[in-house]
Write an enzyme that holds these catalytic residues in place. Sequence first.
Site, PDB file in Angstrom:
ATOM      1  N   HIS A  90      -7.909  -5.492   0.091  1.00 56.67           N
ATOM      2  CA  HIS A  90      -6.682  -4.739   0.326  1.00 56.67           C
ATOM      3  C   HIS A  90      -6.009  -5.225   1.614  1.00 56.67           C
ATOM      4  O   HIS A  90      -6.668  -5.412   2.641  1.00 56.67           O
ATOM      5  CB  HIS A  90      -7.006  -3.250   0.432  1.00 56.67           C
ATOM      6  CG  HIS A  90      -5.817  -2.370   0.454  1.00 56.67           C
ATOM      7  ND1 HIS A  90      -4.875  -2.365  -0.550  1.00 56.67           N
ATOM      8  CD2 HIS A  90      -5.388  -1.438   1.358  1.00 56.67           C
ATOM      9  CE1 HIS A  90      -3.942  -1.485  -0.273  1.00 56.67           C
ATOM     10  NE2 HIS A  90      -4.217  -0.912   0.885  1.00 56.67           N
TER      11      HIS A  90
ATOM     12  N   ASP B 288      -8.600  -5.270  -4.460  1.00 58.03           N
ATOM     13  CA  ASP B 288      -7.927  -4.290  -3.605  1.00 58.03           C
ATOM     14  C   ASP B 288      -8.845  -3.125  -3.228  1.00 58.03           C
ATOM     15  O   ASP B 288      -8.709  -2.541  -2.157  1.00 58.03           O
ATOM     16  CB  ASP B 288      -6.711  -3.716  -4.346  1.00 58.03           C
ATOM     17  CG  ASP B 288      -5.391  -4.153  -3.721  1.00 58.03           C
ATOM     18  OD1 ASP B 288      -5.338  -4.312  -2.494  1.00 58.03           O
ATOM     19  OD2 ASP B 288      -4.414  -4.326  -4.471  1.00 58.03           O
TER      20      ASP B 288
ATOM     21  N   SER C 220       0.837  -1.198   0.000  1.00 56.25           N
ATOM     22  CA  SER C 220       0.000   0.000   0.000  1.00 56.25           C
ATOM     23  C   SER C 220       0.878   1.257   0.000  1.00 56.25           C
ATOM     24  O   SER C 220       1.686   1.440  -0.900  1.00 56.25           O
ATOM     25  CB  SER C 220      -0.964  -0.052   1.186  1.00 56.25           C
ATOM     26  OG  SER C 220      -2.017   0.870   1.025  1.00 56.25           O
TER      27      SER C 220
END
Length: 552
Positions: free
Chosen positions: A453, A338, A213
Amino acid sequence: MAMLGIMLAAALCLGSASAASLGTVLTEGGLVSGDNYGVSGLFRYMDVFRGIPFAAPPGRFEKPKPHPGWDGILKAKNFSKRCLQVNLLMTDTRGAEDCLYLNVWVPQGLKVVSTNLPVMVYMYGGGFLLGGSSGANFLNNYLYDGEQIANRGRVIVVTPNYRVGTLGFLSTGDDGLPGNYGLWDQHAAIAWVHRNIRAFGGDPDNITVFGESAGAVSVNLQLISPKNKGLIRRGISQSGVALCSWAINRNPREVAELVAAKVGCPTDDKMAACLKMTDPVALTLAGSLNMHGSADAPLVNNLVLSPVIDGDFLPDEPSNLFVNAAEMDYIIGANDMDGHLFAGLDVPSLNQPLQHTPLEDLKTLVAALTKEKGPKGADLAFNEYSHTWGDKPTKEEIKRAVVEVETDYIFLVPTQAALYQHNSVATTGRTYSYLFSQPSRNPLNPSWMGADHAEDLQFVFGKPFTTPLAYWPKHRDVSGYMIAYWTNFAKTGDPNKGESKVPVTWPAFNKETHQYVDINHSMDGNSVKQKMRLRFVNYWTNTYASLPTIYE
């Protein structure tokens, strides 16, 4: 059998008595000692050092400086505090300003200490607002514990802290507060590793930086910054690259003025001086994020405390800096859903199984994400994501489209653009593409959910092995595959070549074949695929990008 058990126990006792251990290590700051303990695998041991300072306590809105050192032996046995940051609810703060510490895991055998091991440095995510080098903790089971990667892959794992939120990324867009302090922290940690890791048994010329991320964006920025020349060999970006819409703040002055107004500072030429003297807790809280996204104001647009093009660490647009990574090997990938984490906050009906998600919510979301291109951009994007529908789309079709739009826009399409960018300028550097599609373990998610995610992290860090009762055997399979690919890559620059066996040969990415590997528990010859979501990648990078910009 009883005698065999006694003999094995005796062997283990003898082994532990003579287990290889670094003992006290001499670093540039002074002597450090950590812990040594046995790990899974016959005659396997681990040296762990927690909380080694890699820089001095940082000055407010200043680049990190070298640590002055210490006398005696520093007992590096406990994780340091996180850098000062807001809590998850954005109601309070946690951590400390004195936070520039790192942790080191070194795998050992029975009698001879390890030498010349590849090194993997992990950058955590958290939207540049949150996070810490040890990760979330449940009953002393830390998410970013490097033991499983180090032990199974025979690599050294390092996890540093870096400043986040206001103290890490606030910028006035000029010399007053240039920003990117968190990136400078990461760079300082990488440079420290390069200078000191040989004393821990590592190879300073074989450093792989990996992250997820905001940490994955950070990896990309570290690879392409000219400041890291000669320090990094390879990189792995999991769900984030420098080309993401939220990776760079192009209007930092506006954010700085909002923060200044919250803490009672002027917004004229005295703003930077006032901010430097303001209480750090007040500054941190002033940078808290509105977590209540909506279809017309998506959460991703609130991620504004992020890196800036400062003319120093980032001298140019990221897309123009990939040439600095031409000799670095690079794995880039995303999770197949995600965007679900963001979509569920923007469109709450998404996760209500008995509720329909109104078609208008999807249209509103698309319009908000494509606002800069005006109504034509929204119409064209909506047509792309509904092109397979009939006259009456099902409840599932609409909900999936919401997730796909956010996945593509926030993560997957920029990831593909970065793959092309790196591959097009690479000289000796190799490029590898992946999609992580292991279905979510969250029982509250809909049946059609893939990998949300951050769901890849538990597998990369080997949690199915650490807490086996919480997982099925298939989860240990996918965890083993990821650790094997990641650590082989760290060793050789090729995820297929190394000491760890992999389930499928992962071909390098190139502009002719567009090949990638689909990572999940049931990998076989069909896991090598081509042209990831090519229709949508083409739409966003070509059709959409070529539309005239109406709103800045």
